[in-house]
Motif scaffolding. Structure first.
Motif, mmCIF file in Angstrom:
data_model
loop_
_atom_site.group_PDB
_atom_site.id
_atom_site.type_symbol
_atom_site.label_atom_id
_atom_site.label_comp_id
_atom_site.label_asym_id
_atom_site.label_seq_id
_atom_site.Cartn_x
_atom_site.Cartn_y
_atom_site.Cartn_z
ATOM 1 N N LYS A 15 0.855 -1.179 0.000
ATOM 2 C CA LYS A 15 0.000 0.000 0.000
ATOM 3 C C LYS A 15 0.899 1.240 0.000
ATOM 4 C CE LYS A 15 -3.430 -2.552 2.689
ATOM 5 N NZ LYS A 15 -4.171 -2.679 3.976
ATOM 6 N N PRO A 16 0.854 2.047 -1.052
ATOM 7 C CA PRO A 16 1.741 3.211 -1.122
ATOM 8 C C PRO A 16 1.433 4.234 -0.033
ATOM 9 C CG PRO A 16 0.778 2.689 -3.272
ATOM 10 C CD PRO A 16 0.035 1.887 -2.268
ATOM 11 N N ILE A 23 3.481 0.511 3.036
ATOM 12 C CA ILE A 23 3.178 -0.326 4.188
ATOM 13 C C ILE A 23 2.556 -1.625 3.691
ATOM 14 C CG2 ILE A 23 2.873 1.555 5.845
ATOM 15 C CD1 ILE A 23 -0.200 1.146 5.514
ATOM 16 N N VAL A 24 2.617 -2.637 4.544
ATOM 17 C CA VAL A 24 1.909 -3.896 4.323
ATOM 18 C C VAL A 24 1.214 -4.243 5.627
ATOM 19 C CG1 VAL A 24 2.098 -6.361 3.828
ATOM 20 C CG2 VAL A 24 3.559 -4.729 2.600
ATOM 21 N N MET A 40 4.017 -3.744 8.542
ATOM 22 C CA MET A 40 5.419 -3.454 8.276
ATOM 23 C C MET A 40 5.519 -2.252 7.340
ATOM 24 S SD MET A 40 6.946 -6.291 5.619
ATOM 25 C CE MET A 40 6.125 -6.709 4.087
ATOM 26 N N THR A 41 6.698 -1.677 7.310
ATOM 27 C CA THR A 41 6.981 -0.544 6.442
ATOM 28 C C THR A 41 8.177 -0.895 5.565
ATOM 29 O OG1 THR A 41 6.232 0.986 8.172
ATOM 30 C CG2 THR A 41 7.522 1.919 6.361
ATOM 31 N N ILE A 42 8.082 -0.575 4.286
ATOM 32 C CA ILE A 42 9.181 -0.797 3.349
ATOM 33 C C ILE A 42 9.601 0.550 2.763
ATOM 34 C CG2 ILE A 42 9.897 -1.889 1.188
ATOM 35 C CD1 ILE A 42 7.913 -4.114 1.739
ATOM 36 N N VAL A 43 10.884 0.832 2.823
ATOM 37 C CA VAL A 43 11.457 2.040 2.225
ATOM 38 C C VAL A 43 12.436 1.615 1.136
ATOM 39 C CG1 VAL A 43 12.835 4.110 2.596
ATOM 40 C CG2 VAL A 43 11.220 3.356 4.368
#
Length: 248
Positions: A15-16, A23-24, A40-43
């Motif tokens: 999810k942008p 995020i997921v 969780m967060t992805i960068v």
């Protein structure tokens, strides 16, 4: 039971949040017999490498979506509770670095794996130009490493603020307990039992919160409950008003 809560559907889906930040929302889990949502967060760093904060479960369809973003290189445990799926991610991405928060290594060793390196107050060279960090020392409970993505002005937390939405809590008794703990939307914060662990250390946590305020976050991503898409500074001030000595 886990079905006391509603998950943030769709789960296991990217999810942008902003440019290079996603995020997921993961499945509902249980910790000490209490149901929790997970996130969780992805960068994506300028190098194209992915910084994965508090990984959730990794089904095949999510792995394919993550692989399309970039190369998974950094798997982050922000505190000694948020580590559970890092071993699975490490198996899926053997070249990724598994980063340990203070006190988490014994739990990983009990699962039969270990971290590669330890987080401290200084951001690693791989992300220091884009992500700042500090450790909020947790009294008698735990330390949490918090991160600030500078380009998007996004503060990334795990348990320092919890913000459960009553409409997503099916159990009336659980809604009562969460309200009593003080971590329900719209007034989410650290639950009362963890706040008590800071007894006598308000100066120290006040300094940490002041530094977070100095970052001037626009948004705050949380691991549990509704996250804050705007007004980050105001939400920080509200959520940490229990700290007597915030140096604003």
């Amino acid at each position: 039971m886990a079905n006391e809560l509603e998950a943030y559907e769709p789960i296991n889906s990217l999810k942008p949040v902003d440019q290079n930040v996603w995020i997921v929302d993961g499945p509902i889990i249980r910790f000490k017999n209490v149901a929790f949502s997970t996130r969780m967060t992805i960068v994506r760093l300028g190098s194209g490498e992915l910084f994965v904060h508090s990984p959730t479960e990794l089904p095949a369809e999510l792995k394919s979506a993550v692989d399309a973003l970039g190369v998974v290189r950094h798997l982050i445990s922000p505190n000694k509770i948020h580590y559970w799926w890092i071993g699975d991610w490490g198996n899926a991405y053997p070249d990724a670095m598994k980063w340990a928060s203070p006190g988490v290594r014994p739990s990983a060793l009990a699962q039969g794996w270990d971290f590669d390196s330890d987080l401290d107050e200084t951001p690693d060279s791989a992300w220091r130009e884009e992500i700042d960090q500090l450790i909020v020392h947790g009294g008698r409970f735990m330390d949490e490493v918090v991160f600030f993505h500078k380009p998007s002005r996004t503060l990334i937390l795990a348990d320092l603020i919890e913000n459960f939405e009553p409409s997503k809590v099916r159990s009336a008794f659980m809604r009562f307990l969460l309200k009593l703990a003080g971590n329900t939307d719209p007034d989410g914060k650290l639950p009362i039992d963890l706040r008590l662990s800071y007894w006598g250390r308000h100066d120290e946590i006040g300094q940490a919160v002041t530094r977070m305020l100095d970052w001037e976050p626009e948004r705050i991503i949380l691991a549990h409950g509704r996250w804050y898409q705007s007004n980050g500074v105001a939400e920080l001030q509200r959520a940490f008003r229990w700290v007597r000595r915030i140096q604003v």
